[in-house]
Scaffold this active site. Structure first.
Site, short mmCIF file in Angstrom:
data_model
loop_
_atom_site.label_atom_id
_atom_site.label_comp_id
_atom_site.label_asym_id
_atom_site.label_seq_id
_atom_site.Cartn_x
_atom_site.Cartn_y
_atom_site.Cartn_z
N ASN A 22 -0.72 4.33 -5.05
CA ASN A 22 -1.22 3.44 -5.65
C ASN A 22 -1.05 2.03 -4.68
O ASN A 22 -0.19 2.03 -3.74
CB ASN A 22 -0.37 2.83 -7.03
CG ASN A 22 -0.74 3.80 -8.09
OD1 ASN A 22 -1.67 3.90 -8.45
ND2 ASN A 22 0.12 4.48 -8.50
N ILE A 23 -1.89 1.17 -4.82
CA ILE A 23 -1.64 -0.32 -4.17
C ILE A 23 -1.20 -1.18 -5.33
O ILE A 23 -2.02 -1.42 -6.21
CB ILE A 23 -2.95 -0.60 -3.58
CG1 ILE A 23 -3.43 0.52 -2.45
CG2 ILE A 23 -3.04 -1.98 -2.80
CD1 ILE A 23 -4.70 0.13 -1.82
N SER A 78 7.96 0.35 5.78
CA SER A 78 7.88 -1.24 5.27
C SER A 78 8.07 -1.57 3.93
O SER A 78 8.57 -2.36 3.71
CB SER A 78 6.58 -1.71 5.81
OG SER A 78 5.65 -0.79 5.10
N ASP A 79 7.79 -0.70 3.04
CA ASP A 79 7.97 -0.48 1.75
C ASP A 79 9.50 -0.80 1.31
O ASP A 79 10.06 -1.49 0.81
CB ASP A 79 7.48 0.53 1.00
CG ASP A 79 8.08 1.93 1.42
OD1 ASP A 79 8.63 2.07 2.59
OD2 ASP A 79 8.06 3.08 0.57
N ILE A 110 0.91 -1.15 -0.06
CA ILE A 110 -0.05 0.05 -0.04
C ILE A 110 0.91 1.26 0.11
O ILE A 110 1.64 1.58 0.89
CB ILE A 110 -0.92 0.00 1.33
CG1 ILE A 110 -1.72 -1.25 1.26
CG2 ILE A 110 -1.93 1.08 1.37
CD1 ILE A 110 -2.70 -1.43 2.49
#
Length: 263
Positions: free
Chosen positions: A11-12, A108-109, A7
């Protein structure tokens, strides 16, 4: 099938894996207003579009840089599949040695990107993730995540320029006719694309100078494919980097995980 979800602010991204094979990749816009039921219906549609029934999802993992949607999407996936998805957060096993002042601040990305990069490319590594922001991350030859940079993203920069300069229009991020622009739109397009590419080239060079050795250079994210053709350095375009990292994180955190999950 394992479902990996990232997420982002804009965009997801969804990726469905069977073993190590990515069977489908899909995207939708990030919407803070959607409820867990609405996201459950949206993801069900994406799965069925790719020939996957919700009952075929045996587990999943998600990362989010949008705190308000982390819980919403986790509940949506449990509602849709009956499975509790892993979430990339502090406490999850990553295998990373994060050398930042406050390791928990690493998004986290970028955790998923780093895990994917470590599995796929020779160290040391510089990787760029190009979305709402352009981030630079550095992994040294010992596999330590050293830190990086946060830079206004390509689309963010262009939109801000149009908003703040009365005589400059909003423009599409399409290739300019000339590097030396011959009208206002071309000048803005050239500045955005060639300027961002030159920045990435220069940053790789400066990281190599600081580390004292060559690096593997990788780029990912929604806007990476627009800029990569204009880079003079060999910067690998890898639009699976984050999803592959999420899949590895899923395996690392299974109760009976494989010891060395790979791509």
């Amino acid at each position: 099938m394992i479902l990996c979800i990232d997420i982002g602010n804009t965009n997801i991204t969804f990726g469905g894996y069977e073993g190590m094979a990515l069977r489908f990749q899909a995207h939708c816009g990030t919407d803070h207003r959607k409820t867990e039921e609405e996201y459950a219906m949206l993801v069900e549609g994406i799965l069925r579009l790719h020939g996957v029934a919700p009952s075929g999802i045996e587990g999943g993992i998600l990362s989010s840089v949008v705190p308000s949607l982390r819980t919403v999407m986790a509940r949506a996936m449990e509602l849709l599949t009956g499975k509790r998805f892993l979430t990339v957060s502090s406490g999850i096993k990553t295998g990373l040695n994060i050398r930042m002042d406050i390791p928990s601040q690493l998004g986290s990305d970028l955790v998923a990107d780093a895990v994917g990069a470590m599995a796929k490319y020779p160290k040391p590594i510089v990787f760029f993730d190009m979305g709402t922001a352009t981030t630079l991350s550095v992994i040294d030859k010992r596999g330590c995540y050293l830190g990086g940079m946060i830079i206004p993203g390509l689309r963010t920069s262009v939109d801000a320029l149009a908003d703040q300069a009365a005589q400059l229009p909003a423009i599409p991020l399409t290739p300019p006719g000339h590097m030396i622009g011959q009208n206002t739109v071309e000048c803005m397009q050239s500045g955005a694309l060639y300027g961002h590419a030159a920045m990435l080239d220069g940053l790789v060079e400066r990281v190599e100078a600081e580390l004292g050795e060559p690096v593997s250079a990788v780029m990912t994210g929604g806007l990476a494919g627009i800029v990569q053709p204009y880079c003079r350095r060999n910067i690998v375009l890898d639009q699976r980097l984050q999803l592959d990292g999420l899949r590895i994180l899923y395996e690392k955190n299974l109760p009976h995980r494989r010891e060395n999950p790979q791509i």
